[in-house]
Design a protein around this motif. Structure first.
Motif, PDB file in Angstrom:
ATOM      1  N   GLU A  17      -8.543 -44.488   9.435  1.00 25.19           N
ATOM      2  CA  GLU A  17      -8.563 -45.463   8.351  1.00 25.19           C
ATOM      3  C   GLU A  17      -8.100 -44.787   7.063  1.00 25.19           C
ATOM      4  OE1 GLU A  17     -11.163 -45.739   5.737  1.00 25.19           O
ATOM      5  OE2 GLU A  17     -10.106 -47.497   4.943  1.00 25.19           O
ATOM      6  N   HIS A  18      -7.280 -45.476   6.284  1.00 22.07           N
ATOM      7  CA  HIS A  18      -6.634 -44.856   5.127  1.00 22.07           C
ATOM      8  C   HIS A  18      -7.629 -44.306   4.111  1.00 22.07           C
ATOM      9  CE1 HIS A  18      -5.021 -44.841   1.017  1.00 22.07           C
ATOM     10  NE2 HIS A  18      -3.906 -44.397   1.575  1.00 22.07           N
ATOM     11  N   LYS A  19      -8.620 -45.099   3.729  1.00 18.51           N
ATOM     12  CA  LYS A  19      -9.538 -44.689   2.670  1.00 18.51           C
ATOM     13  C   LYS A  19     -10.273 -43.409   3.038  1.00 18.51           C
ATOM     14  CE  LYS A  19     -13.334 -46.380  -0.225  1.00 18.51           C
ATOM     15  NZ  LYS A  19     -14.235 -47.543  -0.506  1.00 18.51           N
ATOM     16  N   THR A  95      -3.121 -48.807   4.499  1.00 20.70           N
ATOM     17  CA  THR A  95      -3.234 -49.397   5.825  1.00 20.70           C
ATOM     18  C   THR A  95      -3.556 -48.300   6.827  1.00 20.70           C
ATOM     19  OG1 THR A  95      -2.086 -50.775   7.461  1.00 20.70           O
ATOM     20  CG2 THR A  95      -0.773 -49.110   6.327  1.00 20.70           C
ATOM     21  N   GLU A  96      -3.779 -48.678   8.057  1.00 20.80           N
ATOM     22  CA  GLU A  96      -4.128 -47.729   9.114  1.00 20.80           C
ATOM     23  C   GLU A  96      -3.069 -46.635   9.226  1.00 20.80           C
ATOM     24  OE1 GLU A  96      -6.245 -48.933  13.123  1.00 20.80           O
ATOM     25  OE2 GLU A  96      -4.059 -49.069  13.340  1.00 20.80           O
TER      26      GLU A  96
END
Length: 381
Positions: A17-19, A95-96
């Motif tokens: 996951e990006h974050k 995004t992913e």
């Protein structure tokens, strides 16, 4: 490490996951040296295994490791430029993120964006230090606040030398952990609950601050030893313990006080700021407790810069006292206490003891108040 081979076979595949990935890269990059002795030493290691992606870096003094959840399609490891990865991650679409390692290139795909980062050999990359066994767990938010307050006592002047030379002292005894820092003119002290054996160490301030930020407020476990460690379920940070002696800081704390005054912190900070406008940030201000117990006078005079005089309404107890100290030092210490009100404890000027600042309203007794933190500012002649 299972790095790529020469046949171009995909050696690692993971989806994150990006974050979480961006946060891990930003945290670990704090341990990437600015001027590495070899290109490999400026890298970040990525390791995918058992539905976890681990990122780690080391600058020979501090190491940082961060773990995040990942969909691992093929386990593996690689080493890429830490600076390049950090800069790229900031610009990736939210995004992913798909990671794939093959043919000596780490492919990073986010939405319609695809990048290829060259990888490096890991043969000369330093092994991460292993800290001592776990000692105890402390409150994460309060420990982070304590380290921030301690760093505030080491800023200004030759700050880099001070943080390296004096560092931050962690001293655990009698059921509490003291987090202490001093530059000889001011001192910050914070007490936390402690339920383990006595322990003490002295750590580089910048290194400890970077490690604590990586913990992100989660309650960390401390590892005391020649190599100090701080760990949570998702991170581990280590740094070297400084070997030189630390001053016996308790000796400068004198009780009971000759006078105590309490006032709103914002009023005192504002008064000191206004004095600094006229007299400069190196101004030495005179603090006078009024005999009627309702005011504190903050004054400064200078032939070249003019003069300033401020009255701050307060509650007081004890005998009238006049002392002088650095205005900016006192202001920074009061701000660091993060309290709506502050109490200043004065000693007899002849004793040359520091002015003590406590969070809260305690001008009802001259005895030492029971507080979780305090700061000290040395008087000047």
């Amino acid at each position: 490490m299972r790095f790529h081979d020469d046949a171009g076979i995909t050696m690692m595949q993971a989806v994150v996951e990006h974050k979480a990935f961006a946060a891990a890269v930003a945290a670990v990059s704090k341990a990437v040296p600015e001027r590495p002795i070899a290109p490999e030493h400026g890298g970040i290691v990525l390791s995918a295994d058992q539905n976890k992606l681990t990122l780690s870096a080391c600058d020979l003094e501090t190491s940082l490791l961060s773990r995040l959840e990942a969909q691992v399609l093929r386990p593996g490891d690689t080493l890429v430029s830490g600076r390049l990865l950090a800069r790229l991650t900031k610009e990736l679409p939210r995004t992913e993120i798909h990671l794939g390692l093959s043919a000596r290139v780490l492919a990073i795909e986010a939405g319609a964006s695809v990048f290829g980062l060259p990888t490096m050999a890991s043969t000369t990359y330093p092994a991460l230090p292993t800290p001592a066994a776990a000692t105890a767990t402390v409150d994460g938010e309060r420990f982070a606040e304590a380290v921030t307050r301690a760093c505030g006592a080491l800023t200004g002047g030759d700050a880099a030398a001070l943080k390296s030379l004096f560092g931050i002292r962690l001293e655990a005894s009698e059921g509490r952990l003291a987090v202490v820092a001093t530059d000889r003119w001011r001192m910050a002290i914070t007490y936390l609950e402690w339920d383990a054996a006595d322990a003490r160490t002295l750590l580089p301030a910048d290194s400890l601050a970077a490690i604590v930020r990586t913990a992100d407020g989660v309650d960390p476990t401390l590892h005391f030893g020649t190599t100090f460690g701080l760990s949570t379920a998702s991170m581990m940070g280590t740094t070297r313990s400084l070997a030189h002696d630390y001053p016996t800081w308790q000796r400068v704390l004198a009780y009971p006080h000759a006078a105590m005054v309490s006032m709103p912190s914002a009023d005192l900070v504002a008064a000191l700021r206004r004095v600094e406008v006229v007299a400069g940030k190196t101004a030495h201000v005179t603090l006078t407790t009024a005999s009627d117990g309702f005011t504190v006078t903050v004054t400064d005079t200078g032939e070249a810069t003019g003069s300033a005089r401020e009255l701050v309404h307060c509650q007081s107890i004890g005998t009238p006292i006049t002392t002088r100290c650095n205005a900016a030092f006192l202001r920074s210490m009061v701000v660091g206490l993060k309290s709506d009100s502050v109490t200043l404890g004065f000693s007899d000027p002849a004793d040359r003891r520091p002015l003590l600042a406590y969070p809260g309203d305690h001008a009802r007794s001259l005895e030492k108040p029971s507080v979780p933190a305090l700061c000290a500012v040395m008087p000047v002649r």
